[in-house]
Design a protein around this motif. Structure first.
Motif, mmCIF file in Angstrom:
data_model
loop_
_atom_site.group_PDB
_atom_site.id
_atom_site.type_symbol
_atom_site.label_atom_id
_atom_site.label_comp_id
_atom_site.label_asym_id
_atom_site.label_seq_id
_atom_site.Cartn_x
_atom_site.Cartn_y
_atom_site.Cartn_z
ATOM 1 N N GLN A 137 -49.714 87.167 46.395
ATOM 2 C CA GLN A 137 -50.989 86.458 46.511
ATOM 3 C C GLN A 137 -50.891 84.960 46.221
ATOM 4 O OE1 GLN A 137 -54.496 88.240 44.727
ATOM 5 N NE2 GLN A 137 -53.631 90.295 44.893
ATOM 6 N N ALA A 138 -49.695 84.456 45.978
ATOM 7 C CA ALA A 138 -49.553 83.026 45.696
ATOM 8 C C ALA A 138 -49.965 82.199 46.916
ATOM 9 C CB ALA A 138 -48.111 82.713 45.332
ATOM 10 N N LEU A 139 -50.611 81.071 46.666
ATOM 11 C CA LEU A 139 -50.935 80.127 47.731
ATOM 12 C C LEU A 139 -49.691 79.296 48.020
ATOM 13 C CD1 LEU A 139 -54.436 78.855 46.512
ATOM 14 C CD2 LEU A 139 -53.939 80.747 48.073
ATOM 15 N N LEU A 140 -49.287 79.222 49.276
ATOM 16 C CA LEU A 140 -48.094 78.491 49.669
ATOM 17 C C LEU A 140 -48.468 77.369 50.634
ATOM 18 C CD1 LEU A 140 -45.776 81.572 50.363
ATOM 19 C CD2 LEU A 140 -46.092 80.329 48.209
ATOM 20 N N ARG A 141 -47.508 76.516 50.928
ATOM 21 C CA ARG A 141 -47.735 75.446 51.896
ATOM 22 C C ARG A 141 -47.548 75.927 53.333
ATOM 23 N NH1 ARG A 141 -44.201 70.504 49.160
ATOM 24 N NH2 ARG A 141 -45.556 70.130 47.346
ATOM 25 N N SER A 142 -46.995 77.098 53.503
ATOM 26 C CA SER A 142 -46.505 77.524 54.812
ATOM 27 C C SER A 142 -47.446 78.422 55.606
ATOM 28 C CB SER A 142 -45.167 78.256 54.633
ATOM 29 O OG SER A 142 -45.304 79.332 53.716
ATOM 30 N N GLY A 143 -48.691 78.584 55.166
ATOM 31 C CA GLY A 143 -49.557 79.560 55.839
ATOM 32 C C GLY A 143 -50.646 78.998 56.733
ATOM 33 N N ALA A 144 -50.732 77.678 56.878
ATOM 34 C CA ALA A 144 -51.795 77.087 57.703
ATOM 35 C C ALA A 144 -51.631 77.489 59.165
ATOM 36 C CB ALA A 144 -51.779 75.569 57.569
ATOM 37 N N GLN A 145 -52.770 77.747 59.831
ATOM 38 C CA GLN A 145 -52.755 78.177 61.219
ATOM 39 C C GLN A 145 -53.718 77.335 62.044
ATOM 40 O OE1 GLN A 145 -53.360 82.454 61.501
ATOM 41 N NE2 GLN A 145 -52.400 82.761 59.502
ATOM 42 N N ALA A 146 -53.414 77.196 63.333
ATOM 43 C CA ALA A 146 -54.273 76.439 64.241
ATOM 44 C C ALA A 146 -55.699 76.970 64.168
ATOM 45 C CB ALA A 146 -53.736 76.535 65.666
#
Length: 319
Positions: A137-146
């Motif tokens: 459940q950690a928030l990461l930098r790599s999950g942003a989506q269009a």
């Protein structure tokens, strides 16, 4: 007073949550069942990250706050920290103030000091912080989506206003400077917001070196691009309600000012109500400032919604 007297007087308390705290070669910390440990470290160097005239109480606060901000960006709850200090000499007045600011923030977030190091040398403060988050459940930098919205917490640019006043390159009313100085010297780590955004935000980062630079880390890790609304960004400077900066400098301070320690994060447009609720839970202002797009790159839109040329560059320690 010697090194170990200093540690015992100012930086030793009985362990409350750790298996073993200050006093041995290592501290012992057991993660709770089903949790992952989140670790981050930050170094503050006199003359680079803070002025020699800063109130030591404020410096103690900031030294821990910048680390807690990293945990906030990861959606992690603070648990413990390690402190390493290089001191030019033993100054008991300075140490008492620094410890006061440090302990006050540590106690506010239930984060205990479990070890570290001290030595003689140019003033340098290094903290390693430990937090925990449920597995996966950690928030990461790599999950942003269009299609994701881009949000910023709180205000940006006010710390830069204070820095420019200290540098002598800007003159502002005393009330504006005092408020901006608080933002520079005593930032608020958005831990409650980070926790509230778990399961909602797709990516997050803390804003330490400037919005453009730290958002770019998300874009690179997620392999996406973004458009930013300059009109929305201009609203992020808190002191703008009391003092008018030239528009170009106003936007520069917001986008690249640094030392803000707010969160920039992304979330699907379908979750705007949930994002709003997270802001209410955390008692934190949130501003939607743009959108993630599939094409790499970062485009800044002017007040008419048209792409604008700029040469804004965020802080880099070696640039």
């Amino acid at each position: 007073m010697g090194e170990f007297d200093l540690i015992e007087r100012y930086f030793t308390r009985p362990a409350r949550h750790a298996v073993l705290g200050v006093g041995d070669d290592c501290a012992l910390l057991a993660p709770a069942s089903g949790m992952q440990l989140a670790l981050s470290t930050d170094m503050l160097v006199e003359g680079r990250h803070f002025l020699s005239t800063v109130n030591p109480v404020h410096l103690g606060h900031k030294a821990l706050a910048v680390n807690l901000s990293d945990l906030a960006a990861c959606g992690a709850r603070p648990r413990a920290f390690l402190l390493s200090l290089a001191l030019p000499r033993i100054d008991e007045f300075w140490l008492a103030g620094f410890a006061q600011g440090l302990w006050a923030l540590a106690d506010a977030f239930g984060c205990e000091l479990i070890g570290g190091d001290t030595t003689q040398g140019p003033l340098n403060i290094s903290i390693t912080v430990v937090g925990e988050t449920p597995q996966g459940q950690a928030l990461l930098r790599s999950g942003a989506q269009a299609g994701d919205d881009i949000y910023v917490s709180g205000h940006l640019g006010d710390a830069r206003v204070a820095l420019e006043v200290f540098r002598g390159s800007l003159s502002v009313p005393s009330s504006v400077f005092n408020a901006a100085r608080i933002r520079m010297e005593q930032p608020t780590p958005r831990v409650a917001l980070g926790l509230a955004l778990r399961g909602i935000a797709t990516a997050a980062a803390d804003i330490s070196d400037g919005l453009l630079g730290d958002l770019s880390h998300i874009l690179k890790a997620s392999q996406v691009g973004a458009t930013l609304d300059s009109a929305a960004a201009l609203s992020l400077l808190a002191c703008a309600t009391e003092f008018e900066l030239p528009p170009s400098k106003h936007l520069q301070f917001v986008l690249t000012g640094g030392d803000d320690y707010e969160l920039v994060f992304t979330a699907p447009a379908s979750k705007r109500a949930e994002v709003h609720a997270a802001g209410l839970i955390a008692l934190t202002r949130l501003t939607r400032i743009g959108q993630i797009c599939a094409e790499p790159g970062l485009t800044l839109l002017d007040t008419d919604g048209q792409p604008m040329a700029h040469n804004f560059v965020s802080f880099d320690h070696f640039a």
